[in-house]
Design an enzyme around this catalytic site. Structure first.
Site, short mmCIF file in Angstrom:
data_model
loop_
_atom_site.label_atom_id
_atom_site.label_comp_id
_atom_site.label_asym_id
_atom_site.label_seq_id
_atom_site.Cartn_x
_atom_site.Cartn_y
_atom_site.Cartn_z
N TYR A 142 40.03 27.51 45.79
CA TYR A 142 40.84 26.30 45.65
C TYR A 142 40.18 25.08 46.29
CZ TYR A 142 44.94 28.67 43.87
OH TYR A 142 45.81 29.37 43.08
N LYS B 264 41.02 41.05 49.74
CA LYS B 264 40.35 41.84 48.70
C LYS B 264 38.92 42.12 49.20
CE LYS B 264 40.41 43.66 44.61
NZ LYS B 264 40.96 45.00 44.48
N ASP C 92 45.63 44.32 45.95
CA ASP C 92 46.29 44.97 44.82
C ASP C 92 47.37 45.96 45.27
OD1 ASP C 92 43.99 46.07 45.77
OD2 ASP C 92 43.20 46.78 43.87
N ASP D 233 48.73 32.57 46.66
CA ASP D 233 49.37 31.84 45.56
C ASP D 233 50.08 32.84 44.65
OD1 ASP D 233 50.14 29.86 43.89
OD2 ASP D 233 48.16 29.32 43.18
#
Ligand code: NAP
Length: 414
Positions: free
Chosen positions: A160, A227, A281, A305
Site C-alpha cells: 500500500y 504470511k 490463511d 485490509d
C-alpha cells in the site's frame, strides 16, 4: 491557534492540548469532521446528532463538541477547488482528533486514494478495527456473540506504500532489466511492478500500539498475523520483530506461546498477556470457526485490509463496522465501509459504523459514559427491530427505517 485559509472556526470551543504525551481534553473541544463522499452526506449529519444528544445526556450540558467542518473529496473539490486542501491536514494536526465519512477512490485512474494519502500525511500508522457482535444483528454465524476482537492493521507500508509502475512503463522496464542483470531474476517483460516495503520501525510501532492496547483494555491475547512462510523478509520479519518487541518492552507482562507450554502447561498465568502468531490463511479460518481464540490481532497492511472486512461480515457486515486510524497522538475515526455509491443521497444507508466510530472517539476523549450510552441505545434500537434496509432485509418482522429515522430512534433510546 493557526490561521486557516477557508475554514470557519466555531465561535466557542477550545483546542485539545497535549501535555507530557497525554491529551488534555477541555469541556468544549473543537473537533473537525469530514462529511465524506457518496453516503457520507446521508450518514454524517445524523451521526453528529446522535453524538451530541449522547454527550448532552451523559454530562447534562457540561460538555459539548464544537464541530468544525473540514473538506476532502468531492465536497472539497466543490468548496475549495481541490480534493484535499492543506487546511484539512492542518486542522486535523491542530485539533488532534477528527471524525471522517468515507471518501471515494476511482479504481485504476492513477488518482491516489485520499484515504491512503490522509493516513500517510498524518502518520496514522495504526488502523484499529474493533469487531464485536451487537445482539440482534443478523449474522451468518451460529454463535456470533463469541466474536469480540480488535484488529490493528499497519497503515503506511507494505504494497500500500504506493510504489508501483504500470506494465510497459519506462520505470517498470528499467526495473525489470536491472533485476535481471543484477540478481538474475526473471520477470516477464509485460509485468506491472509493485514494491512491498516493510520496516522494523514501522512494524514495531504498530505492534507496540496493539500490545499496549491489549494491556490497557485487559485483553489476554495478541496474535501476530502474517504470511511469513512465503514472504520471509517482509511478513516473516514482521513476526520476528513482534516477538522481539514483546521481549524488549513488555517482558514483565507478556509471554509467548512457547513459554506458555514449556512453563505453564498451556494455562495462561494471571497478569500475563499471550503473544502468539498465526499464518494469515489459517487465521481467516480460525476467526470464522473459533473466534473466541482471538482478542487483539496485529497484522501488516494488506492482510489487515482483507481481514477487517471478512471479520466485519461475521457480525453484520460493513454497515456496522467502526474503525480508527491512529498515530502517536493524532486520530481519525471512520467507518470500515466506503461510499456505497448505489445508496448515496437516498437516506437509506446504515449510519451504525460511523456512529460506533464516533463512540470510540468519545472513549478516546475519556468521555466513556457518552460512548456507552450510544452503544446501549444502538443495541436497544436493533433489538426493537427498527433498522435500516441492510439489516431489515435479513431480519424477520423488522421495521425498515431511513438513515435519519434510525438515528432518531437511537436518540429516543438514549
Ligand atoms: P463500499 O462503499 O463499502 O460498499 C460496498 C457495499 O457494502 C454497498 O454496496 C452496500 O451493500 C454495503 N454497505 C457499505 N456501507 C454501507 C452502509 N453504511 N449501509 C448499508 N450498506 C453498506 O465498498 P465499495 O463499493 O467497494 O467502494 C465504494 C467506494 O468507497 C470506492 O471508491 C472505494 O475506494 C471507497 N472506499 C472508501 C473507504 C474509506 O473511505 N475509508 C473504505 C472502503 C472503500 P449492498 O448494496 O449490498 O446493500
Amino acid at each position: 491557534m493557526s490561521a486557516f485559509a477557508k475554514l470557519q472556526l466555531p465561535d466557542r470551543g477550545e483546542k485539545i492540548a497535549v501535555k507530557a504525551g497525554r491529551l488534555q481534553v477541555p469541556n468544549r473541544p473543537i473537533l473537525p469532521f469530514i462529511e465524506g463522499d457518496g453516503i457520507g452526506r446521508d450518514i454524517t449529519p445524523p451521526t453528529l446528532k446522535v453524538l451530541d444528544a449522547a454527550i448532552k445526556k451523559a454530562y447534562k450540558g457540561q460538555r459539548e463538541i464544537a464541530w468544525l467542518e473540514i473538506y476532502a473529496g468531492a465536497k472539497a473539490q466543490k468548496e475549495c477547488g481541490e480534493l484535499l486542501p492543506q487546511d484539512t491536514l492542518k486542522a486535523i494536526r491542530e485539533f488532534t482528533i477528527a471524525l471522517k465519512g468515507p471518501l471515494e477512490t476511482p479504481i485504476g485512474s492513477g488518482f491516489r486514494s485520499l484515504n491512503v494519502t490522509l493516513r500517510q500525511e498524518l502518520e496514522l500508522y495504526a488502523c484499529i478495527r474493533p469487531v464485536r457482535y451487537i445482539p440482534g444483528v443478523p449474522s451468518p454465524l451460529k454463535r456470533p456473540e463469541e466474536v469480540n476482537l480488535v484488529i490493528f492493521r499497519e497503515n503506511t507500508e507494505d504494497v500500500y506504500a504506493g510504489i508501483e509502475w504500470s506494465a510497459g512503463s519506462p520505470e517498470a522496464r528499467k526495473l525489470i532489466a536491472w533485476l535481471k542483470k543484477e540478481f538474475s531474476v526473471q520477470i516477464r517483460e509485460d509485468s506491472g511492478i509493485g514494491i512491498k516495503p516493510m520496516s522494523e520501525y514501522g512494524s514495531k510501532r504498530l505492534i507496540r500500539k496493539a500490545i499496549q492496547y491489549a494491556l490497557d483494555h485487559r485483553r489476554r491475547r495478541v496474535t501476530l498475523m502474517h504470511k511469513g512462510n512465503i514472504m520471509k523478509y517482509t511478513e516473516g520479519a514482521f513476526r520476528k520483530w513482534g516477538y522481539e518487541l514483546a521481549a524488549e518492552e513488555f517482558s514483565d507482562r507478556t509471554i509467548t506461546e512457547d513459554e506458555l507450554w514449556k512453563k505453564y502447561d498451556g494455562k495462561l498465568p494471571d497478569g500475563k498477556t499471550l503473544i502468539n502468531d498465526r499464518i494469515a490463511d489459517i487465521t481467516f479460518q480460525h476467526v470464522l470457526l473459533r473466534p473466541s481464540e482471538f482478542e487483539v490481532i496485529a497484522t501488516p497492511n494488506l492482510n489487515g485490509d482483507y481481514l477487517s472486512d471478512a471479520a466485519a461480515a461475521q457480525v453484520g457486515g460493513l454497515g456496522v463496522a467502526p474503525g480508527a486510524n491512529i498515530g502517536d497522538l493524532t486520530a481519525l475515526y471512520e467507518p470500515t465501509h466506503g461510499t456505497a455509491p448505489s445508496h448515496a443521497g437516498k437516506n437509506e444507508a446504515n449510519p451504525t459504523a460511523l456512529i460506533l466510530s464516533g463512540a470510540l472517539m468519545l472513549d478516546h476523549l475519556g468521555w466513556r459514559e457518552a460512548g456507552e450510552l450510544i452503544q446501549n441505545a444502538l443495541a436497544r434500537t436493533i433489538q426493537q427491530k427498527r433498522v435500516t434496509y441492510d439489516l431489515a432485509r435479513q431480519m424477520e418482522g423488522a421495521k425498515r427505517l431511513s438513515t435519519s429515522e434510525f438515528a432518531e430512534a437511537i436518540i429516543e433510546n438514549l
